[in-house]
Structure formats: C-alpha cells, structure tokens
Design an enzyme around this catalytic site. Sequence first.
Site, short mmCIF file in Angstrom:
data_model
loop_
_atom_site.label_atom_id
_atom_site.label_comp_id
_atom_site.label_asym_id
_atom_site.label_seq_id
_atom_site.Cartn_x
_atom_site.Cartn_y
_atom_site.Cartn_z
N LYS A 116 2.93 11.01 -3.85
CA LYS A 116 1.94 10.72 -4.20
C LYS A 116 1.24 11.94 -5.14
CE LYS A 116 -2.18 7.12 -3.87
NZ LYS A 116 -2.91 6.09 -2.26
N GLU A 153 -7.29 0.55 -4.89
CA GLU A 153 -7.98 0.66 -3.13
C GLU A 153 -8.48 0.17 -3.02
OE1 GLU A 153 -6.38 4.33 -2.32
OE2 GLU A 153 -3.90 4.18 -2.37
N ASP A 160 0.74 -1.53 0.05
CA ASP A 160 0.27 -0.01 -0.20
C ASP A 160 1.32 0.93 0.05
OD1 ASP A 160 -1.64 1.95 -0.11
OD2 ASP A 160 -2.07 1.02 2.66
N ASP A 180 -12.99 5.61 3.03
CA ASP A 180 -11.77 5.87 3.03
C ASP A 180 -11.52 7.32 3.70
OD1 ASP A 180 -9.37 5.90 3.66
OD2 ASP A 180 -8.48 4.82 1.47
#
Length: 616
Positions: free
Chosen positions: A89, A189, A26, A213
């Site tokens: 990211k 994800e 992850d 999330d």
Amino acid sequence: MAKISIDLKKGSIHKEAPKEHIIGIDLGTTNSLVAYVEDNQAYTIADSCGKSALIPSVVYFDHNDEPHVGTEAKDKLITQASRTIYSVKRLLGKSYQDLNEVQSHLGYQIIDQDEDQLVKIRVGDKFYSPIELSALILKKLKEMAERHFATSVSKAVITIPAYFNDSQRQATRDAGKLAGLDVLRIVNEPTAASLAYGIGTSREDAEVIVVYDLGGGTFDISILKIEDGIFEVLATNGDTFLGGDDIDRAILEHWIKKYHITNLNDNKSMVQRIRLLAETAKKSLSIHQYFESDDGQFQLTRTELNQLIAPLWQKTLSLTKACLEDSGLQLDDIDQVILVGGSTRTPYIKERVAEFFQLTPNDTLDPDQVVALGAAIQADILAGNRKDMLLLDVTPLSLGIETIGGLMDTIIPRNTKIPARAGRQYTTSVDGQTNLKVSVYQGERDLVSDNRKLGSFVLSGIPPMATGLPKIEIQFILDADGILRVKAMELRSGIETEVEIKSQYGITEEEMAHMLLSSIQNAQSDMDTRALIEAQTEAKNILVHSEKFLLQNASIFDTETQEQLRTHMKALEVAIASADKDLINTKMEHLNAFSAPLAQIAMDYNIAKALKGKSI
Ligand code: AMP
C-alpha cells in the site's frame, strides 16, 4: 454484465440482475479484511481456518512464481525475504522519485529505472507493479467472500486513507478491476469508520468527528464534518512510519538494556524472538498490569510500558494538534472521537485521547475491523438496502477540454464528489482571435483523440485583442444527476455562453474499464507525446514573440545581432519539425539565453526614450 442504473438523488443502484452481495474491503498496509451486511448488521469474513478476519497484506512468490497471500506469505517474511512483498500500500500510485524515503524500510527490491515511472517490484526475474500485487490481495479477499456465500462476488467498495491522491485512488480502483471486482466506490477510511459507528447514517446528523487511527506501522488523524449525509474531510495528518511496531521496538530495547543482553548483532532469530515476545507483552498489558514470559526470563509492568509508549503518544499528539489547527476548529467543536487500528487497544493511548479531547472515545467496535465494517455498510447503501440514506456519488471519469496540440486539460478529475464545480482560465493563441471553440472530453488519456468527446461549442464575440490578453474562464458545473453544464466567459468584455452536456452515465462499465486499461497501458507513451506537444507549443510561442520583438526593435540592434537572433530562431524551427523534445528544449534554451540580454537592452532603451525630457 448486468445493466445498472444509478439514482443519484436517492443514492441507490437499480439492477435487473438478481440480488448480489456487494462486499466491503479494507485494503490495509499490514492487514486486509472483507466484510458484508446482512439484515442491517455488518460482519467480517474469517479466513478458511475460520480463525481470523485479518488477512496479512503480504504476497509470497514461490520458486514457480506462484503467488501465496495472507498468513502463509507472512510466515515467509524472514526465510524468503526477497520473494515476500509486504506494505504494498505504501507503493501504490507512486513513482521511484516518491519513494526515496520509503526504500530503506523495505526488504525487497524496487527496480530503479526512470524516476518518473510508476514503481515495479522485482522478484527473481519477474517484475510486478503495486497494482498487480494489491490485486492479488483483493483476489484472495474476493475468494474468501465467494467461499462464504457459496456464490460468485463481483462488486465491492474499497477503502483508502483520506490523504490518498488521485493517482493512489486510481491505482486502488485499477487493482480492484484487475482482481475481477467492479469497484462501486472508493471510500475514505475515516468515513467508513464513522459509518461503522452509525454516524452520518441519518440525515439529521451534523457533527464533527475525529478519527484517531493508530495501526501497526502507520498513524492517521482525520477530522470530518458530516452534514446531510455528506462526509467532508476537513483536515488530515499523520505519519506513515509510526505505530505499534515502534512500541514493540521500544520494549525490545528496554529489555536489552535491563537484562544486559549482548551479541544480538550475530543472532537475528534471537532478535526476532524477543520482538515477538515484546508484542505479546504489549497486548497482554492491554488487559493485565504485569507480564512475565513463560520461561520467566522477561518481565514488564503496565507502568513501564506506559513510560515506553509516552514518546509515541506525544508524536501522535503533535500531529493531532496540527490537524486540528488545519481544520480551523477548536477542541470544543469536536463532537465525537473514533478509535481505529489495533494499537488503540492500549489503555494508555485510550486514556490520553480521552483526556486531550475531553470526550469518551467510541471504542465498542473491534478497532481492527471498524473500517471494513464501515465499507460493508457503504456497500449496503449502494445496494439500495438503506433507502433513507443520502449518498454522494463521484464522477467515474475525468472531464476536461481540448487545449493546443490536441491535449486533454482535465477540469474535474475522476472520482470527484458530485455535485461539483470547477473552473480554469485560458487565453487566445492568435492575435485578434474573436471566436474560441470549446471541445469537452471525458477520459484519462493525455490526448483528446484517445478520450470520448462529449460535445463542443463556440464562444464568439470576443473583442479583438493581442494573443494572451483575453481572459477566458471555462467553468464545469456537474449536478447531482451527472449532468454537465459548461460555461465560457471572456472576463474583460463580459461575453459568455453556456451549454448543457449529458454526461458520463451513458458509458457502460465495459467502456469505462477499457478506457482505464488503455490509460494504464499507454501511460508512458502518453507522457512522451504530451511532453513533445508541450515543448512544440512553447517553442512556437517563443518564435512568435521573437518575431514581434525583432519587428518592434529593428532600430535598436545592428544587423549582425539581428542575424544571430534569426539563426537561433531558424535552429528552433528545425528542432520543432524534428519532433525531438530534447532538441527543442536545447534550442529554446539557446534562443532564450541569446535574447534575454537583448530584451534588457530594448527595455532600457525604451524606458530612456519614454523618460526623455521628463524629470522624476
Ligand atoms: P493494525 O495495523 O490496525 O492491524 O494494527 C496492528 C497493531 O495493533 C500491531 O502493532 C499490534 O501489535 C497492535 N495490537 C493488536 N492488539 C493489541 C492489543 N490488544 N493491545 C495493544 N496493541 C495491539
């Protein structure tokens, strides 16, 4: 490298080499994790101190430019801000132009060159791409896994947000390669989170899942449909600057007001200290009803915290509603809700989510680890250890055809789930053209000569028509075995032809890596060549049309006007030969500016002529 054969129907990989661990990663905005499966059970791997599986996604370059990743880098965030890179990211696969909104949030320097190029980050006198920085984080995770297994690890599954576009997905894959990892799969994800809860692992499941999330700095909401082992993202929404950090800030501001704290502007370390204390209070209030700091100076109750969280919840709620609307579903179509991200430990958030969906959310797994655990399960499936599971594969390289100027026109982009079907319409480039050669290529470069030719065929029998009139539909049909069929049809006449092309699995990993690497290295020159060829092709078309226009309307314009038009056309011809894209564009503009009013005059004249003697 071991030779691998992929059984797409069974979703398994057979390899001749001895059994090797495939890890699940992850790669998060704030933290990253690595996990694996043993005896059907997924586990995360802790750092060398054995304390935490969460590795801060932070890279610090010391004064010898040596990189340090993880907690030791995070510790430098304040003292060495310009040498410490976080939130990489957010930059993956982005150009400078894409980053206008993000830049003000970052403490390090993004260099500002050409707007269309991928970003680079400056540390001292060195420049790093987000791919290189992500690779450093991935390398650290790879080393953790190698230490854990006491053997080398080279294969991985990496997760990415469902909304990542092709360039961000490619960047993630390339970062993996750079870290020495063979990235077997890039997984969304929310898909990984569902797998971690065992949803979609049996073929009978047909469910609609919401993945809520809420992390430290980002919020993602996704709605997935899972049927026959196929995970389909129906809709996704979110806010890349919304999360637990906002709660910490709200608590900080609440205390500043409540305790009349002043002069904070001059005291950055004081602000930092209170902010950290705010996070401690927030976490503590996920279990207790009341928080007091050790020195007794700061207090907060669960009720106060809930009031501070309420606006954040409202923001996530409206994004959730928008996502639901995009999916075309109603609340009662949702079968399960999964909680991901550290901030979903907050009881207030959990309660509101349950209340809104009228469902008890899945929260038995650690919300920080869910995605990594799911990635490990996906890796286990790829390793062939879960024979019962059907898996969809993706096409590893883009498939397309050659268009004018030797350019690659991608029809099925790499990483598309297979089976896949896609089509596009083309037309002829010459008057009266009766044959069209279709050449099929595979690869990521802009020029077909740099890609791999898979085959070619001719669509013949097109009735002679003027340039641009035939409507030729080219369809790519890629079946679950990776076999490509290409169909070409001329829609006006109905003629068609079809060929079967054995596709990409003949290509070795080395070849693929080589093709990807060269597509990265040559991205800029490819872009320049493409821009030039496109300008030349457009200019040639304009010249053909101008010539036709002159011929058809010779009687309308005087010789002087015709001469002027010819001068502009000549200038464009010279520009095409000069291979100077900017000059071609300038001359095209001049020619267009000159001929546009002429076209209007010609049209008016022809209409008037046609209407002569007729009344409307
Ligand atoms: P992530 O980005 O998923 O690692 O989430 C980290 C965020 O979760 C940070 O804002 C943390 O403060 C928050 N967090 C972690 N543990 C808790 C907890 N027990 N209660 C509330 N928030 C938490």
